[in-house]
Write an enzyme that holds these catalytic residues in place. Structure first.
Site, PDB file in Angstrom:
ATOM      1  N   GLU A 176       0.833  -1.201   0.000  1.00 54.27           N
ATOM      2  CA  GLU A 176       0.000   0.000   0.000  1.00 54.27           C
ATOM      3  C   GLU A 176       0.873   1.258   0.000  1.00 54.27           C
ATOM      4  O   GLU A 176       0.687   2.162  -0.814  1.00 54.27           O
ATOM      5  CB  GLU A 176      -0.918  -0.005   1.227  1.00 54.27           C
ATOM      6  N   ASP A 178       1.177   4.054  -2.941  1.00 52.94           N
ATOM      7  CA  ASP A 178       0.761   5.431  -2.669  1.00 52.94           C
ATOM      8  C   ASP A 178       1.901   6.418  -2.960  1.00 52.94           C
ATOM      9  O   ASP A 178       1.672   7.492  -3.525  1.00 52.94           O
ATOM     10  CB  ASP A 178       0.314   5.577  -1.210  1.00 52.94           C
ATOM     11  N   SER A 210      -7.299   1.971  -3.954  1.00 50.63           N
ATOM     12  CA  SER A 210      -6.027   2.440  -3.397  1.00 50.63           C
ATOM     13  C   SER A 210      -5.111   3.027  -4.462  1.00 50.63           C
ATOM     14  O   SER A 210      -4.216   3.797  -4.143  1.00 50.63           O
ATOM     15  CB  SER A 210      -5.285   1.272  -2.731  1.00 50.63           C
ATOM     16  N   ASP A 220     -17.537  10.908 -18.476  1.00 53.59           N
ATOM     17  CA  ASP A 220     -18.598  10.120 -17.856  1.00 53.59           C
ATOM     18  C   ASP A 220     -18.362   8.624 -18.127  1.00 53.59           C
ATOM     19  O   ASP A 220     -18.095   8.241 -19.259  1.00 53.59           O
ATOM     20  CB  ASP A 220     -19.939  10.571 -18.455  1.00 53.59           C
ATOM     21  N   ILE A 221     -18.454   7.829 -17.094  1.00 54.48           N
ATOM     22  CA  ILE A 221     -18.339   6.373 -17.246  1.00 54.48           C
ATOM     23  C   ILE A 221     -19.748   5.794 -17.136  1.00 54.48           C
ATOM     24  O   ILE A 221     -20.452   6.047 -16.143  1.00 54.48           O
ATOM     25  CB  ILE A 221     -17.431   5.757 -16.149  1.00 54.48           C
ATOM     26  N   GLY A 236     -24.178  10.409 -16.404  1.00 54.41           N
ATOM     27  CA  GLY A 236     -24.117  11.372 -15.306  1.00 54.41           C
ATOM     28  C   GLY A 236     -23.458  10.751 -14.082  1.00 54.41           C
ATOM     29  O   GLY A 236     -22.855   9.671 -14.159  1.00 54.41           O
ATOM     30  N   ASP A 293     -22.788   8.626 -10.858  1.00 56.82           N
ATOM     31  CA  ASP A 293     -23.311   7.338 -10.383  1.00 56.82           C
ATOM     32  C   ASP A 293     -22.469   6.855  -9.197  1.00 56.82           C
ATOM     33  O   ASP A 293     -21.318   7.262  -9.034  1.00 56.82           O
ATOM     34  CB  ASP A 293     -23.337   6.299 -11.515  1.00 56.82           C
TER      35      ASP A 293
END
Ligand SMILES: *[C@@H]1O[C@H](CO)[C@@H](O)[C@H](O)[C@H]1NC(C)=O
Ligand SMILES: *[C@@H]1O[C@H](CO)[C@@H](O)[C@H](O)[C@H]1NC(C)=O
Ligand SMILES: *[C@@H]1O[C@H](CO)[C@@H](O)[C@H](O)[C@H]1NC(C)=O
Ligand SMILES: *[C@@H]1O[C@H](CO)[C@@H](O)[C@H](O)[C@H]1NC(C)=O
Length: 572
Positions: free
Chosen positions: A288, A292, A486, A528-529, A547, A549
């Protein structure tokens, strides 16, 4: 789920009342929980001599004023847009009244307890008492709850009380009714080793990013600049918990391999709290923390990055330093302008009052001009306990907090929702005005799908999304592919920092709390996905639709459009 006899045992009144003048004041239940937290097993009463590091959050003098001020400085077009509050101005809103401080201190002192102020505003007091003393003081019944899967033990009471005349002065007592499974709170579900051979040192961006996601791929996809940003005052904070360490040699190899255009000696600063460290032993490097750090330093070219490592000496009782991280930043005169955190938990694990207190702390930093970003979670609509039965969708914390920015995940090109991308609706926080229209439009399109499984009035998340699969990361000098939200939060945080760099070098303020800007002036800066969903709890989850979601939020960012919107909002 909960067995009734177990529950009754917890609710039985504390049997002993020996030496405290309880009878002088009538007690009132302040917080309680109706069921044993999911995944936990009661191990019986906690030993009376166990020391608890307790904290009391006091009622703030004007938390509504803080929220108004936050919205005013964060909403483009508002007269005070960008005029962030000073540390002192924030503290004036949140410090308790003298009456409140006196009332709570007197109550504690009558029991021989000397509390210390643990936040700059004095709205949190800290003290140590034993379980036996706590049970008397708060009419509680502390038991040891063991998280079956992780083995972690929490000391939890199903209910606690404070004197009735004190209840208006006390927001919460901690630790009490919250219980937390072992971190990593947001897991990276797919960690695949890849062979050295497939780690390409070829710098030309791949025609497609489908197989391996690299900085070059992301720069291409989202129009992210490769040139170093200028601005000496800019800083991007990366929160580290649970002894996840970021290794400088791994970062250097990552840069050499995947950012050969920048100096491989580029590194990050370290700040620690709660006796945190950042071991540079290669074998201690964490997936992690490596992810990051590599995707903040590797994307936010030229932006100083600070790894903020919370150690194990955190006394926020199983919150793993979540409270301490934010306290640490509250004490800073110049906190980082952006903070990304890839840890979180189920909202149900956190008491509503504790969730509100943490959320309020994010609002305080937002008012000072800090953008707080979190990964939305990797359990789809089922949350972290997705392996367990869920009868209703489990929202994530802190994504349900309206004063932070929640980042979900996409995959593939053209982009589609990542199946694991958590999203949904808070059961604690009401829907903020900035997203009312966007969410109402979604609910209309959704129709009756999932009716009864989520809270239609709650704060909805995530706010935005970004790629979240197969990020190439170096850990202990080996390349791995990591997936999860992540990946998405550090990536989007890096983009926000690059926008801030431009604003700061033009003498403007950083973006600060992002959401009113994102849903408003910047809404057009997102692609937009509209495909995929986030299954969980035996359902297909929420579908991504036209839009906003609750899988991919507003969509994925186009850096040039985001920068243009930010400059316009700042009057540049
Ligand atoms: C890339 O992924 C595609 C489909 O997911 C697969 O057919 C192809 O073999 C992969 N390429 C490599 C080099 O792994
Ligand atoms: C934290 O470290 C300091 C020295 O670096 C030490 O004095 C202190 O006792 C440590 N605190 C705990 C709780 O271990
Ligand atoms: C739904 O959310 C609202 C906040 O918008 C909250 O007050 C309410 O208690 C929630 N309902 C349930 C059943 O959790
Ligand atoms: C990204 O934004 C820029 C500037 O607004 C625009 O020219 C470009 O077409 C956008 N790209 C995509 C893929 O939407």
């Amino acid at each position: 789920m909960v067995s009734i006899p177990l529950l009754l045992a917890f609710l039985a009144p504390a049997a002993f009342a020996c030496c405290k003048p309880l009878e002088r004041r009538s007690m009132r239940v302040h917080e309680s929980r109706s069921s044993v937290p999911q995944g936990f097993v009661n191990q019986g009463p906690a030993a009376p001599d166990t020391v608890l590091h307790m904290r009391i959050a006091l009622t703030q003098s004007d938390s509504a004023g803080l929220e108004d001020a936050l919205m005013a400085v964060s909403t483009p077009g508002s007269a005070s847009f960008g005029q962030h509050l000073s540390k002192e101005e924030v503290e004036a809103f949140v410090s308790p009244s003298q009456d409140t401080t006196d009332a709570v201190r007197t109550f504690l002192e009558q029991s021989g307890i000397q509390a210390t102020e643990i936040t700059p505003a004095g709205d949190w007091l800290g003290f140590q008492i034993t379980v036996g003393e706590a049970n008397q003081l708060f009419d509680s019944n502390f038991n040891v709850f063991k998280h079956a899967e992780s083995g972690r033990e929490n000391i939890v009471t199903m209910a606690y009380s404070v004197p009735a005349d004190l209840s208006e002065h006390v927001r919460l007592v901690h630790p009490t009714i919250s219980a937390f499974p072992k971190l990593p709170l947001i897991t990276t579900p797919l960690v695949n080793p890849i062979s050295q051979a497939s780690s390409s040192s070829d710098v030309t961006p791949p025609a497609s990013c489908t197989n391996v996601t690299t900085p070059a791929c992301l720069q291409d996809l989202y129009n992210i600049p490769t040139a170093a940003a200028k601005s000496s005052s800019n800083n991007l904070g990366v929160a580290g918990f649970i002894e996840e360490f970021a290794n400088k040699q791994d970062l250097s190899l990552f840069l050499k391999t995947l950012r050969p255009d920048i100096n491989p000696a580029t590194t990050f600063h370290l700040e620690t709290l709660d006796n945190g460290t950042n071991s540079q032993v290669l074998a201690d490097a964490g997936f992690e923390a490596s992810l990051d750090i590599q995707y903040t330093v590797g994307i936010a070219t030229g932006v100083p990055v600070t790894f903020i490592s919370a150690g194990e000496q955190n006394f926020d009782s199983d919150l793993d330093g979540f409270l301490d991280m934010i306290r640490f930043l509250q004490f800073q005169i110049s906190p980082p302008q952006v903070l990304t955190t890839s840890y979180g938990q189920d909202e149900d694990d956190v008491s509503p009052a504790l969730a509100e207190s943490l959320c309020n702390a994010y609002a305080q930093l937002g008012a000072r001009g800090v953008s707080i970003l979190f990964s939305s979670g990797d359990g789809g609509v089922g949350g972290g306990g997705q392996g367990l039965e869920c009868t209703t969708f489990e929202p994530a914390f802190p994504s349900g907090c309206p004063f932070m920015t929640s980042v979900g995940a996409t995959t593939d090109i053209p982009e589609t929702s990542a199946f694991f991308s958590s999203g949904g609706f808070s059961n604690v926080f009401a829907r903020p005005a900035y997203q009312a229209q966007a969410v109402a439009a979604y609910l209309k399109r959704l129709g009756t799908t999932n009716a009864g499984l989520f809270n239609t009035t709650g704060r909805a998340f995530p706010d935005v999304a970004a790629q979240g699969t197969d990020f190439e990361v170096f850990v202990d000098q080996q390349p791995f592919l990591i997936s999860g939200t992540s990946c998405s939060s550090p990536l989007f945080a890096a983009m926000v920092s690059l926008v801030n760099a431009e604003l700061l070098s033009a003498g403007k303020r950083p973006l600060g709390f992002l959401n009113p800007f994102l849903y408003g002036a910047a809404a057009g800066a997102f692609s937009d996905i509209t495909t995929g969903s986030n299954p969980g709890c035996g359902t297909n989850g929420f579908p991504a639709l036209e839009g906003w979601d609750p899988v991919t939020g507003l969509g994925t960012p186009n850096f040039s459009a985001l920068l243009a919107a930010a400059k316009k909002a700042a009057g540049l």
